[in-house]
Enzyme design. Sequence first.
Site, short mmCIF file in Angstrom:
data_model
loop_
_atom_site.label_atom_id
_atom_site.label_comp_id
_atom_site.label_asym_id
_atom_site.label_seq_id
_atom_site.Cartn_x
_atom_site.Cartn_y
_atom_site.Cartn_z
N SER A 79 0.83 -1.21 0.00
CA SER A 79 0.00 0.00 0.00
C SER A 79 0.86 1.25 0.00
CB SER A 79 -0.97 0.00 1.19
OG SER A 79 -0.26 -0.06 2.41
N GLU A 80 2.04 1.21 0.67
CA GLU A 80 2.98 2.34 0.61
C GLU A 80 4.42 1.86 0.64
OE1 GLU A 80 -0.43 4.98 1.22
OE2 GLU A 80 0.13 3.19 2.34
N THR A 81 5.24 2.59 -0.08
CA THR A 81 6.69 2.45 0.01
C THR A 81 7.25 3.80 0.46
OG1 THR A 81 6.82 0.75 -1.71
CG2 THR A 81 8.82 2.03 -1.28
#
Length: 288
Positions: free
Chosen positions: A45-47
Amino acid sequence: MKLPIFIADAFTVTAFHGNPAAVCLLESILQEDAHQQIAREMNLSETAFIRKLQPTDSFSQSSCFGLRWFTPVSEVPLCGHATMASAAVLFHKIKNVNSTLTFVTLSGELKARRAEDGIVLDFPLYPTFPQDFHEVKDLIKAAIGDTTVQDIQYSPDTRKLLVRLSDSYDRSFLESLKVNTEPLPGIEKTGKVKGLILTVKGESGGQTTPYDFYSRYFAPWVGVPEDPVTGSAHTVLSSYWSQQLGKKEMRAFQCSCRGGELDISLRPDGRVDMKGGAAVVLEGMLTA
């Protein structure tokens, strides 16, 4: 290109729970489009990308870093769990010597500090305002059908829509609720809404850990159908439930299939402390 990369599960002390985020350490400036390419490759969902602010800075000695967050499709202005993951990597893997870290981000300076039983994030607290039902009825109907809604609020700062379900519903109802996120970007395409929060009031006492409120979070507008545990959503939820419950200290649980919990404390300066754990589950080298 060789970059140290980690995956950490945030808002949990147990691996394979909470919300996983990838964390990249940048010794130097990365080509702009490479951020998005790496985030797409990681497909979480996020990096998060932590960068040194000065060439002489050190990941183990410095206390202030730049921080950006990318979903697989776009950059986002705020991400709580990837900030928690970033702090966990610096504290636990890089052995940063400082008790508090400052991250320079699109949402201003965010702080993460060590706690005896986790990491505390110092985040903005965003107010909500009543939202006219008729303006968003098609969106809500598509997402949750005929589920009874008790209150609808909107956070203009974060562009999140908060939908409180009836107090007759409990945690198990929220956990089992089938939410249809696929049509939402096509229904709401003005840019006003970028995230949907569903929440119910908590229960007190009983045989299980009492939580003040429960939530789930959906962001198909930025390529995240459902987010497991969302710090940025709790910058909104904390404001709303503090007013509803008359409390400054709260415990929250996000009811995704992975699940995660947050200890929340509203500060006198109008910000919010969110405490949680984090488990680093992978470390390696990105080569391209």
